[in-house]
Design a protein around this motif. Structure first.
Motif, mmCIF file in Angstrom:
data_model
loop_
_atom_site.group_PDB
_atom_site.id
_atom_site.type_symbol
_atom_site.label_atom_id
_atom_site.label_comp_id
_atom_site.label_asym_id
_atom_site.label_seq_id
_atom_site.Cartn_x
_atom_site.Cartn_y
_atom_site.Cartn_z
ATOM 1 N N PRO A 3 -1.912 -3.309 -4.921
ATOM 2 C CA PRO A 3 -3.272 -2.996 -4.464
ATOM 3 C C PRO A 3 -4.032 -2.061 -5.403
ATOM 4 O O PRO A 3 -3.443 -1.287 -6.139
ATOM 5 C CB PRO A 3 -3.016 -2.290 -3.130
ATOM 6 C CG PRO A 3 -1.709 -1.601 -3.337
ATOM 7 C CD PRO A 3 -0.896 -2.534 -4.206
ATOM 8 N N ARG A 4 -5.337 -2.164 -5.328
ATOM 9 C CA ARG A 4 -6.210 -1.161 -5.951
ATOM 10 C C ARG A 4 -6.435 -0.098 -4.880
ATOM 11 O O ARG A 4 -6.810 -0.423 -3.752
ATOM 12 C CB ARG A 4 -7.524 -1.807 -6.368
ATOM 13 C CG ARG A 4 -8.481 -0.818 -6.989
ATOM 14 C CD ARG A 4 -9.703 -1.542 -7.546
ATOM 15 N NE ARG A 4 -10.647 -0.602 -8.042
ATOM 16 C CZ ARG A 4 -10.701 -0.179 -9.304
ATOM 17 N NH1 ARG A 4 -9.848 -0.652 -10.174
ATOM 18 N NH2 ARG A 4 -11.602 0.703 -9.680
ATOM 19 N N ILE A 5 -6.198 1.162 -5.236
ATOM 20 C CA ILE A 5 -6.284 2.254 -4.263
ATOM 21 C C ILE A 5 -7.265 3.309 -4.773
ATOM 22 O O ILE A 5 -7.219 3.687 -5.939
ATOM 23 C CB ILE A 5 -4.905 2.916 -4.051
ATOM 24 C CG1 ILE A 5 -3.907 1.875 -3.632
ATOM 25 C CG2 ILE A 5 -4.992 4.122 -3.151
ATOM 26 C CD1 ILE A 5 -3.146 2.086 -2.390
ATOM 27 N N VAL A 43 0.843 -1.203 0.000
ATOM 28 C CA VAL A 43 0.000 0.000 0.000
ATOM 29 C C VAL A 43 0.878 1.252 0.000
ATOM 30 O O VAL A 43 0.656 2.177 -0.781
ATOM 31 C CB VAL A 43 -0.986 -0.007 1.201
ATOM 32 C CG1 VAL A 43 -1.623 1.358 1.402
ATOM 33 C CG2 VAL A 43 -2.060 -1.065 0.994
ATOM 34 N N ARG A 45 -8.911 4.174 0.336
ATOM 35 C CA ARG A 45 -9.331 2.788 0.497
ATOM 36 C C ARG A 45 -8.374 1.932 -0.323
ATOM 37 O O ARG A 45 -7.873 2.380 -1.348
ATOM 38 C CB ARG A 45 -10.752 2.578 -0.030
ATOM 39 C CG ARG A 45 -11.809 3.156 0.839
ATOM 40 C CD ARG A 45 -13.211 2.744 0.332
ATOM 41 N NE ARG A 45 -14.220 3.313 1.177
ATOM 42 C CZ ARG A 45 -14.772 4.510 1.001
ATOM 43 N NH1 ARG A 45 -14.419 5.249 -0.015
ATOM 44 N NH2 ARG A 45 -15.680 4.955 1.838
ATOM 45 N N TYR A 46 -8.178 0.686 0.107
ATOM 46 C CA TYR A 46 -7.304 -0.208 -0.638
ATOM 47 C C TYR A 46 -7.899 -1.603 -0.668
ATOM 48 O O TYR A 46 -8.729 -1.969 0.177
ATOM 49 C CB TYR A 46 -5.900 -0.252 -0.012
ATOM 50 C CG TYR A 46 -5.884 -0.943 1.335
ATOM 51 C CD1 TYR A 46 -5.682 -2.315 1.429
ATOM 52 C CD2 TYR A 46 -6.105 -0.230 2.514
ATOM 53 C CE1 TYR A 46 -5.696 -2.955 2.658
ATOM 54 C CE2 TYR A 46 -6.118 -0.866 3.741
ATOM 55 C CZ TYR A 46 -5.916 -2.233 3.806
ATOM 56 O OH TYR A 46 -5.946 -2.868 5.022
ATOM 57 N N SER A 47 -7.479 -2.391 -1.638
ATOM 58 C CA SER A 47 -7.791 -3.816 -1.670
ATOM 59 C C SER A 47 -6.657 -4.526 -2.392
ATOM 60 O O SER A 47 -6.070 -3.987 -3.331
ATOM 61 C CB SER A 47 -9.134 -4.096 -2.354
ATOM 62 O OG SER A 47 -9.096 -3.701 -3.695
ATOM 63 N N THR A 48 -6.337 -5.722 -1.915
ATOM 64 C CA THR A 48 -5.263 -6.516 -2.502
ATOM 65 C C THR A 48 -5.507 -7.979 -2.190
ATOM 66 O O THR A 48 -6.410 -8.320 -1.423
ATOM 67 C CB THR A 48 -3.887 -6.063 -1.956
ATOM 68 O OG1 THR A 48 -2.844 -6.746 -2.656
ATOM 69 C CG2 THR A 48 -3.750 -6.322 -0.475
ATOM 70 N N GLN A 75 -9.061 0.741 4.907
ATOM 71 C CA GLN A 75 -8.866 2.159 4.628
ATOM 72 C C GLN A 75 -7.744 2.702 5.483
ATOM 73 O O GLN A 75 -7.298 2.069 6.432
ATOM 74 C CB GLN A 75 -10.142 2.951 4.812
ATOM 75 C CG GLN A 75 -10.705 2.957 6.211
ATOM 76 C CD GLN A 75 -12.042 3.668 6.236
ATOM 77 O OE1 GLN A 75 -12.907 3.448 5.401
ATOM 78 N NE2 GLN A 75 -12.220 4.529 7.217
ATOM 79 N N SER A 81 -8.840 -5.827 2.404
ATOM 80 C CA SER A 81 -9.260 -4.470 2.061
ATOM 81 C C SER A 81 -9.314 -3.654 3.337
ATOM 82 O O SER A 81 -9.244 -4.182 4.438
ATOM 83 C CB SER A 81 -10.628 -4.492 1.366
ATOM 84 O OG SER A 81 -11.597 -5.056 2.224
#
Length: 192
Positions: A90-92, A25, A75-78, A60, A58
């Motif tokens: 990650p998708r941010i 992240v 926010r993030y997800s990985t 924040q 995921s």
């Protein structure tokens, strides 16, 4: 502050997972903000089992760029791989997360700049000079006092190559007066 720093305000209960996710992240935020001078707080880890070895993670957090006093929510997800104790890129989503960050009216000048920038890139990508955008949904959200996150959906007309759905997500830095990031996606995935 010359190098990125990360603090975990929360824990998933798995220190290896927490460290791997925090590392990717922070690296992604440094890359996307184009500065090593960043401070990051991870405020939440939500972990869901997706397979025997993978976990969807995921949550924040907040970041502060350079000497700014203002924290910017994200926010993030990985995906975390338990076998190798590693996390994927990650998708941010930056902005619109923390208290006080809200949707604001679209700036017509910035939207036009964004359309021109994406159309120029599409011309380069498809080797023509005919790309045009028809953006139907445009939203601007504050990322602290520094950033504006503009998301847009519509149709990209590629001339003889036809047309396709397009989704754009961009960050505009109001302090630096320039675009931090402009990403677009074409095709069926752009509808999601």
């Amino acid at each position: 502050m010359d190098s990125p720093t990360a603090h975990r305000q929360a824990s998933s209960g798995d220190e290896a997972l927490d460290n791997a996710v925090a590392a990717v992240v922070v690296a992604a935020l440094v890359e996307q903000m184009n500065t090593p001078s960043i401070e990051v707080n991870i405020d939440a880890f939500d972990v869901a089992i997706s397979s025997v070895r993978d976990r969807n993670v995921s949550g924040q957090g907040r970041m502060r760029v350079g000497d700014d006093a203002d924290w910017i929510g994200f926010r993030y997800s990985t995906v975390y791989d338990t076998t190798f104790s590693s996390a994927g890129y990650p998708r941010i989503t930056i902005g619109g997360v923390s208290a006080g960050e809200r949707e604001v009216p679209n700036d017509a000048t910035l939207v036009r700049q964004l359309e021109d920038r994406v159309a120029t890139e599409l011309d380069r990508q498809f080797g023509n000079r005919a790309a045009r955008l028809q953006l139907d949904e445009i939203t601007t959200v504050e990322g602290g006092k520094r950033l504006l996150r503009i998301t847009a959906r519509g149709i990209a007309d590629l001339g003889l190559q036809g047309s396709t759905p397009v989704r754009i997500e961009a960050l505009y830095d109001q302090v630096a007066g320039g675009w931090q990031r402009v990403n677009y996606e074409l095709g069926a995935g752009a509808r999601d």
